[in-house]
Design a protein around this motif. Structure first.
Motif, PDB file in Angstrom:
ATOM      1  N   GLY A  60       0.799  -1.227   0.000  1.00  0.00           N
ATOM      2  CA  GLY A  60       0.000   0.000   0.000  1.00  0.00           C
ATOM      3  C   GLY A  60       0.827   1.268   0.000  1.00  0.00           C
ATOM      4  O   GLY A  60       0.427   2.269  -0.612  1.00  0.00           O
ATOM      5  N   LEU A  61       1.965   1.277   0.701  1.00  0.00           N
ATOM      6  CA  LEU A  61       2.824   2.465   0.686  1.00  0.00           C
ATOM      7  C   LEU A  61       3.327   2.747  -0.723  1.00  0.00           C
ATOM      8  O   LEU A  61       3.359   3.905  -1.159  1.00  0.00           O
ATOM      9  N   ASP A  62       3.699   1.700  -1.449  1.00  0.00           N
ATOM     10  CA  ASP A  62       4.117   1.896  -2.838  1.00  0.00           C
ATOM     11  C   ASP A  62       2.991   2.513  -3.662  1.00  0.00           C
ATOM     12  O   ASP A  62       3.228   3.384  -4.507  1.00  0.00           O
ATOM     13  N   ALA A  63       1.763   2.070  -3.418  1.00  0.00           N
ATOM     14  CA  ALA A  63       0.631   2.654  -4.147  1.00  0.00           C
ATOM     15  C   ALA A  63       0.549   4.151  -3.896  1.00  0.00           C
ATOM     16  O   ALA A  63       0.303   4.943  -4.824  1.00  0.00           O
ATOM     17  N   LEU A  64       0.781   4.566  -2.650  1.00  0.00           N
ATOM     18  CA  LEU A  64       0.689   5.980  -2.303  1.00  0.00           C
ATOM     19  C   LEU A  64       1.806   6.803  -2.931  1.00  0.00           C
ATOM     20  O   LEU A  64       1.558   7.822  -3.580  1.00  0.00           O
ATOM     21  N   TRP A  65       3.060   6.382  -2.732  1.00  0.00           N
ATOM     22  CA  TRP A  65       4.144   7.234  -3.224  1.00  0.00           C
ATOM     23  C   TRP A  65       4.272   7.181  -4.740  1.00  0.00           C
ATOM     24  O   TRP A  65       4.587   8.191  -5.387  1.00  0.00           O
ATOM     25  N   ILE A  66       4.000   6.017  -5.326  1.00  0.00           N
ATOM     26  CA  ILE A  66       4.047   5.927  -6.784  1.00  0.00           C
ATOM     27  C   ILE A  66       2.883   6.702  -7.391  1.00  0.00           C
ATOM     28  O   ILE A  66       3.037   7.409  -8.392  1.00  0.00           O
ATOM     29  N   GLY A  67       1.712   6.604  -6.772  1.00  0.00           N
ATOM     30  CA  GLY A  67       0.574   7.381  -7.250  1.00  0.00           C
ATOM     31  C   GLY A  67       0.859   8.870  -7.243  1.00  0.00           C
ATOM     32  O   GLY A  67       0.567   9.580  -8.217  1.00  0.00           O
ATOM     33  N   CYS A  68       1.417   9.354  -6.130  1.00  0.00           N
ATOM     34  CA  CYS A  68       1.782  10.774  -6.053  1.00  0.00           C
ATOM     35  C   CYS A  68       2.825  11.129  -7.104  1.00  0.00           C
ATOM     36  O   CYS A  68       2.720  12.157  -7.794  1.00  0.00           O
ATOM     37  N   ARG A  69       3.843  10.300  -7.226  1.00  0.00           N
ATOM     38  CA  ARG A  69       4.919  10.568  -8.189  1.00  0.00           C
ATOM     39  C   ARG A  69       4.391  10.697  -9.610  1.00  0.00           C
ATOM     40  O   ARG A  69       4.748  11.629 -10.350  1.00  0.00           O
ATOM     41  N   LEU A  70       3.519   9.782 -10.001  1.00  0.00           N
ATOM     42  CA  LEU A  70       3.049   9.770 -11.380  1.00  0.00           C
ATOM     43  C   LEU A  70       1.984  10.821 -11.651  1.00  0.00           C
ATOM     44  O   LEU A  70       1.668  11.091 -12.810  1.00  0.00           O
ATOM     45  N   LEU A  71       1.471  11.435 -10.586  1.00  0.00           N
ATOM     46  CA  LEU A  71       0.595  12.600 -10.766  1.00  0.00           C
ATOM     47  C   LEU A  71       1.396  13.899 -10.846  1.00  0.00           C
ATOM     48  O   LEU A  71       0.828  14.982 -10.936  1.00  0.00           O
ATOM     49  N   GLY A  72       2.706  13.784 -10.792  1.00  0.00           N
ATOM     50  CA  GLY A  72       3.568  14.948 -10.947  1.00  0.00           C
ATOM     51  C   GLY A  72       3.808  15.718  -9.669  1.00  0.00           C
ATOM     52  O   GLY A  72       4.243  16.879  -9.703  1.00  0.00           O
ATOM     53  N   ILE A  73       3.539  15.107  -8.537  1.00  0.00           N
ATOM     54  CA  ILE A  73       3.732  15.770  -7.239  1.00  0.00           C
ATOM     55  C   ILE A  73       5.195  15.654  -6.834  1.00  0.00           C
ATOM     56  O   ILE A  73       5.766  14.560  -6.846  1.00  0.00           O
ATOM     57  N   GLY A  74       5.805  16.791  -6.468  1.00  0.00           N
ATOM     58  CA  GLY A  74       7.222  16.775  -6.135  1.00  0.00           C
ATOM     59  C   GLY A  74       7.625  17.959  -5.277  1.00  0.00           C
ATOM     60  O   GLY A  74       6.792  18.598  -4.618  1.00  0.00           O
ATOM     61  N   ALA A  75       8.901  18.256  -5.275  1.00  0.00           N
ATOM     62  CA  ALA A  75       9.462  19.313  -4.443  1.00  0.00           C
ATOM     63  C   ALA A  75       8.759  20.645  -4.719  1.00  0.00           C
ATOM     64  O   ALA A  75       8.526  21.014  -5.881  1.00  0.00           O
TER      65      ALA A  75
END
Length: 365
Positions: A60-75
């Motif tokens: 589930g943690l991978d789902a969260l961080w990968i989901g955020c990453r691929l939505l373009g969320i970053g620094a």
């Protein structure tokens, strides 16, 4: 009588023959990663939720961080999230170098939708909704805010398999729904497992590539990805449990209804359900300002309990760098100091629940 706060053996025993046959079938197949069991589960779980796509991941943690990453969320980005969630929700944000902006919970333990708008800034990129304990957040207000401010919507559905808001299942309101299938979940695997659901063809394809070292074709890597694959054994065992989900959730709803009707103690606050929702009761969470006394009393009587969660993320040692201090989020902190999860699990026997109810009702301070 000895009552554990959660039991996974009952859930296994209920469908034991099916689980054991599937495990042997997978072992004999000779194919253990990215095979037919995964494909079948992804198709079935997408259909179950009503989403167009499901992509299986390692947890589930991978789902969260990968989901955020691929939505373009970053620094430089901010993501609004409720203060009383499990820390994994926040890690999904900070692993992408984005900043979590905490919002207090409402009386249903979910993010208070009426307190979100005041936290939106020009740095806000997304709202992360956590459907905590199997309850559901106020999705009408939240989706309206996302539309008004052009924000991404991430749903953390680690505890809400099958929960619904006005006839629509959690995980399908936003850009991405992130699921955990940790063994204790309503839809639990027999190890770590997770998934993303989405209606976006692009996001689904990007996730399939990213989870497999960024590779669309073996040894041809499009991006720097991750190793986050839902293996055949866990996918196969999830394929066994998924068709039983209505039965599993209905059983939990009956257990919760009995607690609602029969627990009567002046020092205990029972959980509330939001109107127009279907709650799946991943946990049955009461509150009391005399929590330690109650825990000790129940323990002495053979009843186990769990605190979900004793330290809110804004006060965790891991997030000292965010600069928060005690008192910044008083409702979040009050919940952290008073919530207590009492026994709730698939296969709970009537006499076990009766014992829990009787012991709690007889508690004398």
């Amino acid at each position: 009588m000895k009552i554990m706060p959660n039991r996974m053996d009952y859930g296994f025993e209920k469908y034991q023959e099916e689980f054991e046959k599937k495990a042997v079938d997978v072992l004999r197949s000779g194919w253990y990663i990215m095979g037919n069991e995964l494909k079948s589960f992804e198709e079935s779980f997408a259909a179950y939720t009503g989403a167009k796509h499901c992509v299986g991941l390692a947890n589930g943690l991978d789902a969260l961080w990968i989901g955020c990453r691929l939505l373009g969320i970053g620094a430089g980005d901010e993501v609004i999230v409720q203060g009383n969630t499990y820390i994994a929700s926040v890690m999904g944000i900070t692993m992408n170098q984005a900043t979590p902006i905490f919002v207090e919970p409402d009386e249903y333990y979910q993010i208070d939708a009426d307190k979100i708008e005041e936290k939106i800034t020009d740095k806000t990129k997304a709202i992360m909704v956590v459907h905590l304990y199997g309850h559901v957040a106020d999705m009408d207000k939240i989706t309206a805010l996302c539309k008004k401010y052009d924000l991404k919507l991430i749903e953390d559905c680690a505890q809400s398999h099958g929960a619904m808001y006005k006839g629509k299942m959690t995980g399908t309101f936003g850009d991405v729904g992130c699921f955990s299938f940790y063994p204790s979940k309503n839809l639990g695997a027999f190890g770590d497992a997770g998934a993303i659901v989405t209606n976006s063809d692009k996001l689904a394809e990007d996730t399939r590539v990213f989870r497999n070292y960024g590779s669309e074709k073996r040894y041809y890597n499009k991006v720097v990805g991750a190793n986050s694959r839902l293996d055949e054994m866990q996918a196969g065992l999830l394929n066994v449990r998924l068709p039983h989900m209505d039965e599993i959730n209905t059983e939990r709803q009956k257990i919760a209804a009995r607690y609602d009707a029969e627990l009567k103690h002046p020092d205990i606050i029972l959980p509330k359900q939001r109107e127009h929702t279907i709650t799946v009761w991943h946990q049955y969470v009461i509150r009391t300002k005399y929590r330690e006394e109650l825990i000790d009393y129940l323990s002495q009587n053979g009843i186990g309990t769990i605190i979900h969660y004793p330290i809110p993320p804004h006060l965790a040692e891991a997030y000292q760098g965010l600069g928060h201090k005690e008192g910044d989020f008083p409702i979040t902190e009050e919940y952290a100091n008073t919530v207590l999860s009492i026994p709730m699990y698939t296969g709970m026997k009537d006499e076990e629940q009766k014992y829990v109810i009787d012991v709690i009702n007889e508690w004398k301070r």
